[in-house]
Write a protein that holds these residues in place. Structure first.
Motif, PDB file in Angstrom:
ATOM      1  N   PHE A   1      39.419  52.383  50.615  1.00 32.20           N
ATOM      2  CA  PHE A   1      38.961  52.572  49.239  1.00 32.20           C
ATOM      3  C   PHE A   1      39.898  51.885  48.259  1.00 32.20           C
ATOM      4  N   ASP A   2      41.202  51.969  48.503  1.00 32.61           N
ATOM      5  CA  ASP A   2      42.143  51.298  47.608  1.00 32.61           C
ATOM      6  C   ASP A   2      41.883  49.790  47.571  1.00 32.61           C
ATOM      7  N   GLU A   3      41.554  49.218  48.719  1.00 31.75           N
ATOM      8  CA  GLU A   3      41.245  47.790  48.770  1.00 31.75           C
ATOM      9  C   GLU A   3      39.936  47.503  48.036  1.00 31.75           C
ATOM     10  N   LEU A   4      38.941  48.368  48.250  1.00 31.59           N
ATOM     11  CA  LEU A   4      37.667  48.241  47.525  1.00 31.59           C
ATOM     12  C   LEU A   4      37.917  48.279  46.017  1.00 31.59           C
ATOM     13  N   ALA A   5      38.781  49.190  45.577  1.00 33.59           N
ATOM     14  CA  ALA A   5      39.069  49.305  44.153  1.00 33.59           C
ATOM     15  C   ALA A   5      39.652  48.010  43.609  1.00 33.59           C
ATOM     16  N   ARG A   6      40.563  47.384  44.369  1.00 29.51           N
ATOM     17  CA  ARG A   6      41.138  46.117  43.917  1.00 29.51           C
ATOM     18  C   ARG A   6      40.074  45.019  43.888  1.00 29.51           C
ATOM     19  N   ALA A   7      39.203  44.994  44.899  1.00 32.69           N
ATOM     20  CA  ALA A   7      38.162  43.964  44.956  1.00 32.69           C
ATOM     21  C   ALA A   7      37.151  44.124  43.826  1.00 32.69           C
ATOM     22  N   SER A   8      36.922  45.358  43.383  1.00 34.39           N
ATOM     23  CA  SER A   8      35.934  45.607  42.324  1.00 34.39           C
ATOM     24  C   SER A   8      36.499  45.404  40.930  1.00 34.39           C
ATOM     25  N   ALA A   9      37.824  45.288  40.798  1.00 33.44           N
ATOM     26  CA  ALA A   9      38.462  45.235  39.479  1.00 33.44           C
ATOM     27  C   ALA A   9      37.873  44.115  38.625  1.00 33.44           C
ATOM     28  N   GLY A  10      37.471  44.466  37.430  1.00 28.60           N
ATOM     29  CA  GLY A  10      36.908  43.493  36.511  1.00 28.60           C
ATOM     30  C   GLY A  10      35.426  43.245  36.690  1.00 28.60           C
ATOM     31  N   GLY A  11      34.836  43.806  37.744  1.00 22.20           N
ATOM     32  CA  GLY A  11      33.408  43.643  37.964  1.00 22.20           C
ATOM     33  C   GLY A  11      32.602  44.630  37.144  1.00 22.20           C
ATOM     34  N   VAL A  12      31.281  44.486  37.209  1.00 24.13           N
ATOM     35  CA  VAL A  12      30.411  45.430  36.496  1.00 24.13           C
ATOM     36  C   VAL A  12      30.649  46.841  37.005  1.00 24.13           C
ATOM     37  N   ALA A  13      30.677  47.008  38.329  1.00 21.34           N
ATOM     38  CA  ALA A  13      30.962  48.305  38.938  1.00 21.34           C
ATOM     39  C   ALA A  13      32.452  48.350  39.271  1.00 21.34           C
TER      40      ALA A  13
END
Length: 776
Positions: free
Chosen positions: A551-563
């Motif tokens: 999840f922490d990696e997902l959070a970094r990958a999503s940063a700045g995205g719509v979601a």
């Protein structure tokens, strides 16, 4: 490191396989996107390991979406943990080739994890060496946790490096997503908390039977029903439509009963009424919307009398509903109004256009981006929202980024530690992907996770043929679904109460799924499966096993995205729940401008829409009608849907004895007048035939359905699978198939011992008891 990748527990919390944790765990129901809160506690009479009784007792808990309630599926969900045919070890199928080159497929047999995964890796390597990266495809599911959905997309893009990944959410939310993205620049099913509905003066609900698909949600409609403001659009008088009030008695709303496939005409007429009668919120439109005049001109042609000739809804009722919605809108001093859509109008070749018309109506009334009003789509699958945000869709990367955006590719590639140029481009949407399996130039191998495509996909007979044409079919599942039984390799994986992770509810609230029991036998987490496949395929891309780390990696990958989930973690979600917090809705950026933690976004669009200019886009659309319309050899409409006791393909709920006993098989709901005309009595066997095949089920008489329409639920397989005859024609924008309406011939199924003279039955007299109420 534990090879099963079980999450860490507090000291003393370890338990034996199949047994419950020593204290209760707060978690959420494994079924729909309502994600009802529940507590799992150890059963006091669970018996020894291997006993059939569930190891935990389910109790509802107070949570904003379910308010302490559960439906029958939720109450019986613990039975899934002890399904008698639970998959507990890998299975493989051997193939032999005779001298003439004829391939014979053997029976599935038990195997070790090493044998199963080595076979998968060797086959993938050989297939891609011969036919290229895209010869291997991946099909995901809207029931996977955010962590598993994210890791599956990462596996496809960085290890398999195939463009061919999509998921069963294409059958669920694709049209709603396409319409919302086009209008608002962002797609979150409900861009407001579900509880907001309670204060509304009017709610227009199109194509959703909430009272059966997610019963606890109807509590939120109590206020609007008391105020007479619930409007339900459905060709059946469903359990939800019945909430508008009894046929004879004080109304609690309005039920519009259109011709199947004409909901778009209903919406165009409502919008015509709003503008023709000066009921639009012109000040809001000037400030917050573009494309207004194009839409105004387009709907001028849909006056109610014209619409009535298409949709069958009386012009006076269309005017009544248009005025009711306007009176409840903020511009007219009302309490607020909502326009909500569901699969009944979205699973259509004009699904995106219908969603667009619903959004246009909401915008004309000044609803979106205002507290107490708005437009929303009701997500169906448990993680249908999160599942489409983080990389399972053919054209997306985590954070709801588009895969052909160079900046998005660079950001996500940096998180994954790969070259952006190595990431594939957009792939084929689900129906097109399934059609292409085993064809020249199409995928030769398919990996299926969290989906039972043989029952859930349209034109299921053709899907079966395409699956059988593959060189390799790998299915991860927890029970032997119909798709599992066709696989070459079956990998047994954990289910809801055996795993840690997160889900995202229908309102964009990110919530925690918690482990209460350990998995039985040789069951593994899919996170472990992904890591093992990556290793065997020679990838150096890391695949963490701990869900919190994923999840922490997902959070970094999503940063700045719509979601944007970058401000979230398992620890923060846990702390918010312990503190009795309001919940955390995406987007949740890492910090606010002042540096403090971002509180999340319960209500989207209050200041601006997620478009370049901050304005919502209105788009003119027009009604065309269903792709498979009535004709002499198919003179009756077929509509499909769910029943309260079953879920999706039924692979889980059909294994719960209490649910299966209540509804053991499908049925064909028809009006008694139609039955009388066709010589079919209540309970008689019936055959439905479309251009794609036929299906059989007993008749069920009901005067709650139009006389030109039959209804059949889709939770069963084989000869009872209605999706054998539904059309796989798709929406040109969303790629969503037209499940919900097609043309069929309806006739008695004389081959099952039916009475050859049904017309003699006195019961046919009931056909005319309420004929004056029939919508012709």
């Amino acid at each position: 490191m534990d090879p099963v990748a079980r999450p860490a527990r507090a000291p003393g919390a370890a338990v034996r396989a199949g047994r419950a944790a020593p204290s209760g765990r707060d978690t959420h129901c494994p079924y729909c996107a309502l994600q009802c809160g529940m507590t799992l506690t150890p059963a006091q009479d669970g018996g020894p390991d291997g006993a059939a009784s569930p190891p935990v007792v389910v109790a509802p808990r107070e949570f904003p979406t379910n308010k302490g309630g559960l439906c029958q599926k939720g109450w019986t969900s613990a039975s899934l943990l002890t399904a008698s045919d639970r998959l507990t070890a890998p299975l493989v199928r051997d193939r032999t080739v005779d001298g003439a080159g004829v391939v014979t497929r053997g029976e599935l047999r038990p195997a070790t994890w090493d044998e199963a995964l080595d076979r998968v890796a060797a086959s993938i390597t050989a297939i891609q060496a011969e036919s290229g990266r895209d010869a291997v495809a991946v099909f995901g599911g809207g029931g996977l946790t955010n962590e598993k959905a994210y890791a599956l997309g990462k596996l496809a893009r960085t290890v398999l490096r195939t463009a061919n990944i999509d998921y069963n959410g294409r059958f669920c939310m694709a049209s709603a997503a396409a319409g919302a993205n086009r209008a608002f620049g962002a797609d979150r099913g409900l861009p407001f908390p579900l509880a907001d509905l309670a204060g509304a003066g009017a709610v227009l609900l199109l194509g959703s039977n909430l009272a059966e698909t997610m019963p606890p949600s109807v509590q939120h409609l109590a206020g609007v029903r008391e105020r007479g403001g619930l409007v339900v659009v459905d060709p059946r008088r469903s359990a939800t439509a019945a909430l508008t009030g009894p046929r004879e008695g004080p109304p609690q709303g309005v039920h519009l009963q259109p011709v199947p496939g004409t909901d778009l005409a209903v919406l165009l007429a409502l919008l015509h009424v709003v503008w023709a009668e000066g009921l639009a919120d012109d000040e809001y439109l000037v400030a917050r919307a573009s494309g207004v005049e194009d839409v105004r001109r387009a709907v001028a042609a849909w006056w109610p009398e014209r619409a009535e000739t298409v949709c069958g809804v009386p012009a006076d009722d269309l005017r009544r509903v248009g005025r009711l919605l306007a009176a409840a809108s903020p511009a007219h001093g009302g309490r607020g109004a909502y326009v909500l859509t569901g699969r009944g109008v979205e699973q259509s070749t004009q699904g995106t256009a219908t969603v667009t018309a619903a959004i246009n109506l909401a915008l004309a009334l000044g609803l979106p981006g205002r507290t107490g009003s708005g437009y929303g789509a009701i997500t169906g699958q448990g993680n249908g929202q999160g599942g489409r945000e983080h990389g399972q869709k053919a054209d997306q990367l985590p954070g709801y980024r588009t895969i052909d955006d160079p900046a998005a590719r660079a950001h996500v590639a940096a998180v994954w530690g790969v070259d952006p140029a190595s990431l594939p481009g957009p792939g084929r949407p689900a129906v097109e992907l399934l059609r292409s399996l085993g064809t020249p130039g199409g995928p030769r191998a398919l990996l299926v996770h969290g989906s039972n495509v043989l029952v859930s996909a349209p034109d299921a007979t053709r899907v079966a043929e395409r699956l059988d044409a593959l060189d390799l079919l790998v299915v991860c599942d927890l029970v032997p679904s119909e798709t599992v039984l066709r696989a070459d390799v079956v990998l047994p994986v954990t289910q809801w109460a055996e795993e840690e992770g997160t889900m995202t509810s229908l309102e964009g609230r990110v919530i925690r799924r918690r482990q209460a029991v350990t998995p039985p036998g040789d069951v593994r987490s899919e996170l472990w499966v992904f890591a093992e496949l990556a290793r065997r395929l020679g990838s150096t891309v890391p695949f963490p096993l701990d869900p919190a780390e994923v999840f922490d990696e997902l959070a970094r990958a999503s940063a700045g995205g719509v979601a944007d989930y970058s401000g979230l973690s398992h620890a923060r979600l846990d702390a918010d729940e312990v503190a009795g917090g309001p919940g955390l809705y995406w987007p949740v950026p890492a910090t606010r401008p002042g540096g403090e933690a971002h509180p999340g976004t319960p209500r989207l669009f209050l200041d601006r829409f997620h478009t370049p200019d901050g304005r919502a886009r209105m788009v003119a659309v027009d009604h065309v009608g269903p792709s498979d319309d009535l004709r002499p050899d198919a003179p009756v409409y077929l509509v499909t849907g769910r029943v309260l006791q079953h879920y999706q393909s039924g692979a889980q709920t059909r294994r719960v004895a209490d649910l299966d006993r209540l509804v053991p098989g499908p049925f064909v709901e028809m009006h008694p007048i139609l039955g009388f005309r066709l010589g079919i009595r209540d309970g008689d066997p019936v055959r439905l035939t479309s251009a794609r095949g036929d299906v059989r089920a007993p008749a069920r008489w009901s005067d709650d359905i139009r006389t030109d329409t039959v209804f059949m639920p889709f939770h069963w397989s084989g000869a009872e699978s209605v999706n054998r005859i539904t059309t796989d024609a798709t929406d040109p924008i969303s790629g969503m198939p037209e499940f919900k309406v097609c043309a069929v011939a309806v006739e008695p199924d004389r081959g099952v011992g039916a009475d050859p003279h049904p017309g003699a039955d006195a019961g046919f007299g009931r056909a005319f008891e309420r004929s004056e109420e029939v919508v012709a």
